[in-house]
Enzyme design. Sequence first.
Site, PDB file in Angstrom:
ATOM      1  N   GLY A  60       0.778  -1.237   0.000  1.00 31.47           N
ATOM      2  CA  GLY A  60       0.000   0.000   0.000  1.00 31.47           C
ATOM      3  C   GLY A  60       0.805   1.280   0.000  1.00 31.47           C
ATOM      4  O   GLY A  60       0.244   2.360   0.164  1.00 31.47           O
ATOM      5  N   TRP A  62       2.366   2.959  -2.445  1.00 30.07           N
ATOM      6  CA  TRP A  62       1.981   3.895  -3.504  1.00 30.07           C
ATOM      7  C   TRP A  62       0.556   4.390  -3.299  1.00 30.07           C
ATOM      8  O   TRP A  62       0.251   5.551  -3.585  1.00 30.07           O
ATOM      9  CB  TRP A  62       2.133   3.231  -4.874  1.00 30.07           C
ATOM     10  CG  TRP A  62       3.538   3.274  -5.406  1.00 30.07           C
ATOM     11  CD1 TRP A  62       4.690   3.354  -4.665  1.00 30.07           C
ATOM     12  CD2 TRP A  62       3.942   3.242  -6.768  1.00 30.07           C
ATOM     13  NE1 TRP A  62       5.780   3.368  -5.488  1.00 30.07           N
ATOM     14  CE2 TRP A  62       5.356   3.296  -6.785  1.00 30.07           C
ATOM     15  CE3 TRP A  62       3.261   3.156  -7.971  1.00 30.07           C
ATOM     16  CZ2 TRP A  62       6.085   3.281  -7.975  1.00 30.07           C
ATOM     17  CZ3 TRP A  62       3.989   3.136  -9.161  1.00 30.07           C
ATOM     18  CH2 TRP A  62       5.385   3.200  -9.160  1.00 30.07           C
ATOM     19  N   ASP A  80      -4.021  -6.034  -6.216  1.00 28.78           N
ATOM     20  CA  ASP A  80      -2.816  -6.836  -6.021  1.00 28.78           C
ATOM     21  C   ASP A  80      -3.236  -8.282  -5.789  1.00 28.78           C
ATOM     22  O   ASP A  80      -4.341  -8.547  -5.312  1.00 28.78           O
ATOM     23  CB  ASP A  80      -1.991  -6.342  -4.829  1.00 28.78           C
ATOM     24  CG  ASP A  80      -0.536  -6.794  -4.901  1.00 28.78           C
ATOM     25  OD1 ASP A  80       0.338  -5.952  -5.174  1.00 28.78           O
ATOM     26  OD2 ASP A  80      -0.268  -8.001  -4.708  1.00 28.78           O
ATOM     27  N   ASP A  96      -5.257 -12.249  -8.851  1.00 26.04           N
ATOM     28  CA  ASP A  96      -4.171 -12.353  -9.820  1.00 26.04           C
ATOM     29  C   ASP A  96      -4.523 -11.551 -11.072  1.00 26.04           C
ATOM     30  O   ASP A  96      -5.476 -11.876 -11.786  1.00 26.04           O
ATOM     31  CB  ASP A  96      -3.960 -13.831 -10.166  1.00 26.04           C
ATOM     32  CG  ASP A  96      -2.766 -14.066 -11.066  1.00 26.04           C
ATOM     33  OD1 ASP A  96      -2.231 -13.093 -11.633  1.00 26.04           O
ATOM     34  OD2 ASP A  96      -2.364 -15.236 -11.207  1.00 26.04           O
ATOM     35  N   ASP A 121       3.447  -0.824  -9.991  1.00 23.02           N
ATOM     36  CA  ASP A 121       4.712  -1.237  -9.386  1.00 23.02           C
ATOM     37  C   ASP A 121       4.786  -2.763  -9.358  1.00 23.02           C
ATOM     38  O   ASP A 121       5.476  -3.349  -8.538  1.00 23.02           O
ATOM     39  CB  ASP A 121       4.826  -0.654  -7.970  1.00 23.02           C
ATOM     40  CG  ASP A 121       6.266  -0.594  -7.467  1.00 23.02           C
ATOM     41  OD1 ASP A 121       7.179  -0.433  -8.303  1.00 23.02           O
ATOM     42  OD2 ASP A 121       6.484  -0.716  -6.247  1.00 23.02           O
ATOM     43  N   LYS A 161       6.658   0.182 -13.560  1.00 23.62           N
ATOM     44  CA  LYS A 161       7.979  -0.403 -13.311  1.00 23.62           C
ATOM     45  C   LYS A 161       8.304  -1.378 -14.441  1.00 23.62           C
ATOM     46  O   LYS A 161       7.469  -2.183 -14.827  1.00 23.62           O
ATOM     47  CB  LYS A 161       7.996  -1.145 -11.974  1.00 23.62           C
ATOM     48  CG  LYS A 161       9.305  -1.893 -11.731  1.00 23.62           C
ATOM     49  CD  LYS A 161       9.583  -2.141 -10.275  1.00 23.62           C
ATOM     50  CE  LYS A 161       8.602  -3.066  -9.605  1.00 23.62           C
ATOM     51  NZ  LYS A 161       8.930  -3.205  -8.156  1.00 23.62           N
TER      52      LYS A 161
END
Length: 207
Positions: A60, A62, A80, A96, A121, A161
């Site tokens: 958490g 970000w 997530d 997922d 990320d 990312k």
Amino acid sequence: MARSKTSHRWLKEHFDDPYVKMAQKDGYRSRASYKLLEIQEKDRILRPGMTVVDLGAAPGGWSQVTSRLIGDRGRLIASDILPMDSIPDVTFIQGDFTDDAVFALLLEAIGEQPVDLVISDMAPNMSGVKAADQPRAMYLCELALDLAGRVLRPGGDFLIKIFQGEGFDQYLRQVREGFDKVQMRKPLSSRDRSREQYLLARGFRGA
């Protein structure tokens, strides 16, 4: 089982890490918060009232930064595969991201309102074998770009990312086709030995 020298070294590095200490002091859930804060300081991608999607959000870090900067009028949808402790006014979808059903749930949570910014990320569980890790990482990047292309408003931004390696150049070309400006960022808070970088694409041209 005794810890290996590698795990001892990782633990020492982790607890000696100034960004880990800062996160504990500042109330952030992870050192990753400072990566986003550095990018925000340079590029001003977050503003009050924005609608934002945060992929790979747990634990958490970000989402904490984003929620604070977009304020009460903003909207944040996070996702997530791992659980994430709740953050006020943040909609969280656990599952997922590579699963079609979870992808659909995320789209449903976003709804019809155009999104101003997608941030990611995400990274796969790394095995240490680059030939196996890189394709998995790039697959997540492809899925994130697909989502961004579906939900971003024209002029919207995308921060992700990404790891240098096979598939990187092709992905970069693909992103450049859909956005006006693409830049690479390597925050100081990103560990030197890490291959991670952050790709910032601005000015979505529309689906």
